[in-house]
Design an enzyme around this catalytic site. Structure first.
Site, PDB file in Angstrom:
ATOM      1  N   HIS A  12       0.832  -1.220   0.000  1.00 51.81           N
ATOM      2  CA  HIS A  12       0.000   0.000   0.000  1.00 51.81           C
ATOM      3  C   HIS A  12       0.868   1.273   0.000  1.00 51.81           C
ATOM      4  CE1 HIS A  12      -0.209  -0.506   4.689  1.00 51.81           C
ATOM      5  NE2 HIS A  12       0.862   0.165   4.340  1.00 51.81           N
ATOM      6  N   HIS A  59      -1.511   4.912   9.617  1.00 53.09           N
ATOM      7  CA  HIS A  59      -0.108   5.229   9.902  1.00 53.09           C
ATOM      8  C   HIS A  59      -0.018   6.469  10.796  1.00 53.09           C
ATOM      9  CE1 HIS A  59      -0.090   2.692   6.310  1.00 53.09           C
ATOM     10  NE2 HIS A  59       1.177   2.419   6.534  1.00 53.09           N
ATOM     11  N   HIS A 193      10.342  -3.836   3.705  1.00 53.24           N
ATOM     12  CA  HIS A 193      10.719  -2.424   3.634  1.00 53.24           C
ATOM     13  C   HIS A 193      11.075  -1.853   4.995  1.00 53.24           C
ATOM     14  CE1 HIS A 193       6.378  -1.903   4.491  1.00 53.24           C
ATOM     15  NE2 HIS A 193       6.483  -0.598   4.582  1.00 53.24           N
ATOM     16  N   GLU A 240       4.290  -5.191   8.682  1.00 50.05           N
ATOM     17  CA  GLU A 240       2.952  -5.013   8.086  1.00 50.05           C
ATOM     18  C   GLU A 240       2.430  -6.305   7.468  1.00 50.05           C
ATOM     19  OE1 GLU A 240       2.783  -0.283   6.882  1.00 50.05           O
ATOM     20  OE2 GLU A 240       3.168  -1.718   5.300  1.00 50.05           O
TER      21      GLU A 240
HETATM   22  C1  DHB Z   1       5.924   3.791   2.550  1.00 52.78           C
HETATM   23  C2  DHB Z   1       4.926   3.903   3.500  1.00 52.78           C
HETATM   24  C3  DHB Z   1       4.174   2.806   3.850  1.00 52.78           C
HETATM   25  O1  DHB Z   1       3.159   2.869   4.742  1.00 52.78           O
HETATM   26  C4  DHB Z   1       4.434   1.579   3.292  1.00 52.78           C
HETATM   27  O2  DHB Z   1       3.681   0.539   3.719  1.00 52.78           O
HETATM   28  C5  DHB Z   1       5.437   1.450   2.345  1.00 52.78           C
HETATM   29  C6  DHB Z   1       6.174   2.567   1.970  1.00 52.78           C
HETATM   30  C7  DHB Z   1       6.718   4.992   2.150  1.00 52.78           C
HETATM   31  O3  DHB Z   1       6.539   6.045   2.779  1.00 52.78           O
HETATM   32  O4  DHB Z   1       7.471   4.903   1.189  1.00 52.78           O
HETATM   33 FE    FE Z   2       2.424   1.047   5.431  1.00 55.90          FE
END
Ligand code: DHB
Ligand code: FE
Length: 279
Positions: A12, A59, A193, A240
């Site tokens: 997302h 978030h 990530h 996540e």
């Molecule tokens: C980013 C933010 C998110 O919530 C995520 O799940 C993946 C990437 C970002 O800020 O790049």
């Molecule tokens: Fe996220």
């Protein structure tokens, strides 16, 4: 009776939403990511579900970090896009199914999942970006949405096992709902990530691939994985992925992988998508 027919796991990443909103999806950076979303959109357009239960996280946008529920459910008839700092995304209002939400809330609480009831809820990129990925830019979203939130942002988060069990309880609740609804479940977030700190930009393709493989055929390996495993292998925000386990728990033991797409990079993130259908 209502029935869960399929599940979608998808990242997302906010920049994916911005690319859609700003008409950049054919730019070289984004082209192959969006090309891979085409078959998923076609599949969903053919499937025509009545409702999507979207498992996502806020978030610290609509919810203050002063109080973050472990699990929460939106019970309203509509959810507007939250302002994440650049104004709300120019997307249609998300239409809810209040009656189904309340049925789920009651059934889940009686099953000892004590969800927080959100009478009002604005939805951030965690929910709106998966809709854009799955549906493009329609004038109205083609199905109603029940948002279910999972805390993955503040310590201590729920376990993957608890998330899978929540999925099982969602399935039981849906199957006890008298209306003939065809329901899909979205698990959102990830994949590997980390967006801050020393390891910012961490991507682990091997880990992501194994996660996608086992989601279909061996979810119990994923259910047993600890938070530290996610942190070490998939980065701080890789946690996540526990939300995909809610989706998997809501499906049958025996599922068929219909489609998969994996692309690096999308912002600082590995973007993944998988479609699973109940056999
Ligand atoms: C980013 C933010 C998110 O919530 C995520 O799940 C993946 C990437 C970002 O800020 O790049
Ligand atoms: Fe996220």
């Amino acid at each position: 009776m209502a029935k869960i027919i399929a599940g979608i796991g998808t990242s997302h990443v906010p920049a994916i939403g911005a690319a859609v909103d700003q008409g950049l999806t054919h730019e070289p950076y984004w082209k192959s990511l969006f090309a891979g979303y085409g078959p998923a959109r076609d599949w969903l357009a053919r499937l025509k579900p009545d409702v999507a239960i979207i498992i996502y996280n806020d978030h610290c946008v609509a919810l203050s970090p002063a109080s973050i529920p472990t699990f929460a459910i939106g019970v309203g008839d509509q959810f507007i896009a939250a302002d994440e700092g650049w104004g709300p995304r120019p997307v249609p209002v998300v239409r809810g199914d209040s009656q189904l939400s309340w049925h789920l809330a009651e059934s889940l609480v009686l099953d000892e999942f004590d969800l927080t009831i959100m009478n009002q809820l604005e939805v951030d990129h965690g929910l709106t970006v998966p809709l854009s990925i799955a549906c493009g830019q329609p004038a109205e979203w083609p199905f109603k949405v029940v948002p279910i939130e999972v805390n993955v942002v503040l310590f201590p988060q729920p376990t993957g096992r608890r998330c899978f069990a929540l999925g099982r309880a969602i399935r039981k609740a849906v199957e006890a709902y008298p209306e003939d609804l065809r329901v899909v479940v979205f698990g959102t977030g990830g994949m590997s990530h980390q967006i801050h700190g020393e390891r910012a930009g961490l991507i682990n393709r091997a880990w992501d691939t194994a996660f996608l493989d086992d989601l279909t055929a061996n979810p119990q390996r994923l259910v047993a994985m600890s938070h530290v495993d996610y942190m070490r292998e998939a980065g701080a925000e890789g946690i996540e992925m526990i939300m995909w386990l809610v989706m998997r728990g809501a499906l049958n033991d025996d599922v068929k992988e219909i489609y998969r797409h994996y692309h690096v990079p999308a912002s600082n993130t590995a973007a993944g998508l998988i479609i699973l259908e109940n056999r």
